[in-house]
Design a protein around this motif. Structure first.
Motif, mmCIF file in Angstrom:
data_model
loop_
_atom_site.group_PDB
_atom_site.id
_atom_site.type_symbol
_atom_site.label_atom_id
_atom_site.label_comp_id
_atom_site.label_asym_id
_atom_site.label_seq_id
_atom_site.Cartn_x
_atom_site.Cartn_y
_atom_site.Cartn_z
ATOM 1 N N LEU A 7 74.175 21.907 5.893
ATOM 2 C CA LEU A 7 74.751 21.616 7.198
ATOM 3 C C LEU A 7 74.740 20.124 7.502
ATOM 4 N N PHE A 8 75.896 19.605 7.866
ATOM 5 C CA PHE A 8 76.045 18.202 8.239
ATOM 6 C C PHE A 8 76.894 18.161 9.499
ATOM 7 N N THR A 9 76.359 17.561 10.554
ATOM 8 C CA THR A 9 77.093 17.437 11.805
ATOM 9 C C THR A 9 77.128 15.973 12.215
ATOM 10 N N GLN A 34 66.853 23.173 7.780
ATOM 11 C CA GLN A 34 67.210 21.834 7.324
ATOM 12 C C GLN A 34 68.683 21.573 7.594
ATOM 13 N N HIS A 35 68.952 20.392 8.146
ATOM 14 C CA HIS A 35 70.322 20.004 8.466
ATOM 15 C C HIS A 35 70.358 18.507 8.699
ATOM 16 N N TYR A 36 71.548 17.961 8.693
ATOM 17 C CA TYR A 36 71.743 16.546 8.962
ATOM 18 C C TYR A 36 72.592 16.429 10.219
ATOM 19 N N TYR A 37 72.045 15.722 11.189
ATOM 20 C CA TYR A 37 72.715 15.557 12.477
ATOM 21 C C TYR A 37 72.829 14.067 12.758
ATOM 22 N N LEU A 38 74.043 13.576 12.865
ATOM 23 C CA LEU A 38 74.290 12.178 13.186
ATOM 24 C C LEU A 38 75.006 12.085 14.519
ATOM 25 N N GLU A 51 84.507 5.985 10.467
ATOM 26 C CA GLU A 51 83.120 5.572 10.237
ATOM 27 C C GLU A 51 82.301 6.694 9.600
ATOM 28 N N MET A 52 82.554 7.929 9.991
ATOM 29 C CA MET A 52 81.756 9.062 9.513
ATOM 30 C C MET A 52 82.196 9.603 8.155
ATOM 31 N N MET A 56 80.051 11.745 5.276
ATOM 32 C CA MET A 56 80.350 13.160 5.077
ATOM 33 C C MET A 56 80.758 13.437 3.631
ATOM 34 N N PHE A 57 81.598 12.578 3.069
ATOM 35 C CA PHE A 57 82.047 12.792 1.689
ATOM 36 C C PHE A 57 80.912 12.599 0.695
ATOM 37 N N ARG A 58 79.990 11.665 0.968
ATOM 38 C CA ARG A 58 78.816 11.501 0.109
ATOM 39 C C ARG A 58 77.972 12.769 0.115
#
Length: 72
Positions: A7-9, A34-38, A51-52, A56-58
């Motif tokens: 999960l990436f937000t 576990q997740h990534y929140y920016l 910018e994001m 996100m692609f990485r």
């Protein structure tokens, strides 16, 4: 369950979707998922996404290479 999804937000602080994203982030934290929140300054507009996109692609590329969720 933790580990079932990568999960990436990314959301802007002025985005119309900021509150639902914050609620989801808090829910995931409370359930130790576990997740990534920016959260960055900006809104739901092209400049914010330019910018994001690299982050996100990485994240996506790393997941497809390794099967692991990471920003490295």
């Amino acid at each position: 369950k933790n580990g079932e999804l990568a999960l990436f937000t990314a959301v802007g602080s002025d985005d119309i979707f900021i509150e639902p994203n914050r609620r989801l982030h808090r829910l995931l934290l409370a359930n130790k998922v576990q997740h990534y929140y920016l959260e960055r300054i900006g809104s739901h507009e092209p400049g914010f996404w330019r910018e994001m996109y690299p982050q996100m692609f990485r994240f996506i590329a790393h997941y497809f290479r390794t099967g692991q969720a990471a920003l490295d």
